[in-house]
Design a protein around this motif. Sequence first.
Motif, PDB file in Angstrom:
ATOM      1  N   ARG A  27       0.784  -1.240   0.018  1.00 48.66           N
ATOM      2  CA  ARG A  27       0.041  -0.057   0.078  1.00 48.66           C
ATOM      3  C   ARG A  27       0.828   1.344  -0.108  1.00 48.66           C
ATOM      4  NH1 ARG A  27      -1.297   4.184   2.178  1.00 48.66           N
ATOM      5  NH2 ARG A  27       0.305   3.979   3.803  1.00 48.66           N
ATOM      6  N   ARG A  28       0.560   2.214  -0.808  1.00 47.92           N
ATOM      7  CA  ARG A  28       1.201   3.365  -0.892  1.00 47.92           C
ATOM      8  C   ARG A  28       0.125   4.378  -1.619  1.00 47.92           C
ATOM      9  NH1 ARG A  28       4.431   7.388  -0.201  1.00 47.92           N
ATOM     10  NH2 ARG A  28       6.136   7.613  -1.348  1.00 47.92           N
ATOM     11  N   SER A  29       0.540   5.648  -0.879  1.00 42.74           N
ATOM     12  CA  SER A  29      -0.121   6.791  -1.232  1.00 42.74           C
ATOM     13  C   SER A  29       0.354   7.411  -2.467  1.00 42.74           C
ATOM     14  CB  SER A  29      -0.224   7.990  -0.202  1.00 42.74           C
ATOM     15  OG  SER A  29      -0.768   7.492   0.864  1.00 42.74           O
ATOM     16  N   GLN A 151      -4.692   9.898  -2.021  1.00 46.55           N
ATOM     17  CA  GLN A 151      -3.803  10.359  -1.003  1.00 46.55           C
ATOM     18  C   GLN A 151      -4.842  11.112   0.067  1.00 46.55           C
ATOM     19  OE1 GLN A 151      -0.902  13.485  -1.760  1.00 46.55           O
ATOM     20  NE2 GLN A 151       0.308  12.966  -0.018  1.00 46.55           N
ATOM     21  N   TRP A 152      -4.500  10.912   1.383  1.00 44.72           N
ATOM     22  CA  TRP A 152      -5.257  11.465   2.481  1.00 44.72           C
ATOM     23  C   TRP A 152      -4.508  12.699   2.948  1.00 44.72           C
ATOM     24  CZ3 TRP A 152      -6.188   8.023   7.282  1.00 44.72           C
ATOM     25  CH2 TRP A 152      -6.820   8.718   8.262  1.00 44.72           C
ATOM     26  N   LEU A 153      -5.230  13.630   2.712  1.00 43.32           N
ATOM     27  CA  LEU A 153      -4.724  15.046   2.985  1.00 43.32           C
ATOM     28  C   LEU A 153      -5.661  16.022   3.963  1.00 43.32           C
ATOM     29  CD1 LEU A 153      -3.303  16.497  -0.417  1.00 43.32           C
ATOM     30  CD2 LEU A 153      -2.175  15.387   1.305  1.00 43.32           C
ATOM     31  N   THR A 154      -4.793  16.686   4.666  1.00 44.33           N
ATOM     32  CA  THR A 154      -5.800  17.720   5.591  1.00 44.33           C
ATOM     33  C   THR A 154      -5.681  19.159   5.034  1.00 44.33           C
ATOM     34  OG1 THR A 154      -4.124  17.289   7.397  1.00 44.33           O
ATOM     35  CG2 THR A 154      -6.399  16.515   7.500  1.00 44.33           C
ATOM     36  N   GLU A 155      -4.163  19.670   5.109  1.00 44.69           N
ATOM     37  CA  GLU A 155      -3.704  20.850   4.510  1.00 44.69           C
ATOM     38  C   GLU A 155      -4.248  21.991   5.454  1.00 44.69           C
ATOM     39  OE1 GLU A 155      -3.983  20.327   0.419  1.00 44.69           O
ATOM     40  OE2 GLU A 155      -1.988  20.157   0.334  1.00 44.69           O
ATOM     41  N   ALA A 176     -12.101  14.898   9.009  1.00 42.89           N
ATOM     42  CA  ALA A 176     -11.022  13.513   9.210  1.00 42.89           C
ATOM     43  C   ALA A 176     -10.140  13.721   8.226  1.00 42.89           C
ATOM     44  CB  ALA A 176     -11.832  12.423   9.300  1.00 42.89           C
ATOM     45  N   ARG A 191       8.841   4.344   0.390  1.00 44.73           N
ATOM     46  CA  ARG A 191       9.269   5.334   1.196  1.00 44.73           C
ATOM     47  C   ARG A 191       9.747   4.647   2.661  1.00 44.73           C
ATOM     48  NH1 ARG A 191       4.947   7.754   5.149  1.00 44.73           N
ATOM     49  NH2 ARG A 191       6.077   9.601   5.035  1.00 44.73           N
ATOM     50  N   ARG A 193       9.829   3.076   5.994  1.00 46.15           N
ATOM     51  CA  ARG A 193       8.743   2.389   6.735  1.00 46.15           C
ATOM     52  C   ARG A 193       9.483   1.967   8.155  1.00 46.15           C
ATOM     53  NH1 ARG A 193       4.048   3.810   4.676  1.00 46.15           N
ATOM     54  NH2 ARG A 193       4.323   3.961   2.349  1.00 46.15           N
TER      55      ARG A 193
END
Length: 206
Positions: A27-29, A151-155, A176, A191, A193
């Motif tokens: 699994r990778r974003s 990709q899970w972002l907030t920013e 969330a 990357r 881990r």
Amino acid sequence: MKEKPVLGDPLPASHPDNAILSMLGKRRSTTVAMMTEPGPSPAQLDDILEIASRVPDHRRVVPYRFIVFAGEARGRAGSILSTMYGNQNPGADAASLALEQQRFLRAPVVVAVVAKTDPAHKTPEWEQVLCCGAVCHNMLLGASASGFAGQWLTEWYAYDREVLAAFGLAQEERIAGFIYLGTAKEDPLERPRVEAADITTHWQGG
Ligand SMILES: Cc1cc2nc3c(=O)[nH]c(=O)nc-3n(C[C@H](O)[C@H](O)[C@H](O)COP(=O)(O)O)c2cc1C
């Protein structure tokens, strides 16, 4: 969804499957900078949201909801970001404002996972927050298995009450995650881990 179970259906207790193990193990974003068209179709997105919603949820609080940004709505969302950013940073240059305008256009589909936890509920709010995190990750996995990068972002805008109000969040609701979904321009690289063994102890008692 092809095989959506109905109430009372017997379900497998496990799903031994090497393809799933391989997927989870790799699994990778995909960063939004590397994302392009196509994104999930409306039908595919419906399935991904069903999968995202299939999380452990203590006492079935359902402490989350989804807001989909797709098509031209992404540009309108960007206008809100750009305006709010400009208001808060009066010296902002044109490039910064343009970046904000483009934010939601970096991927074909963006899903906001809104946490609507209930602090008064018998289920501790902490557990409700954890449930919302599980929703975000389930969405990434469902998207991946459907052939899409994510990709899970907030920013900054995930924490800006003015932006959130413009997106229709109530004062007590939180983000969330913004889950960006699309297709990777090229496959991402591994990357660093953590080794699970390095953060695992085996309690022996005493
Ligand atoms: C709650 C949450 C918020 C995140 N927000 C950001 C963000 O704003 N910007 C960012 O570059 N990565 C953010 N990330 C990290 C990325 O989603 C992703 O994990 C990272 O790009 C590393 O890729 P990986 O998932 O393959 O390890 C966030 C992750 C989580 C769990």
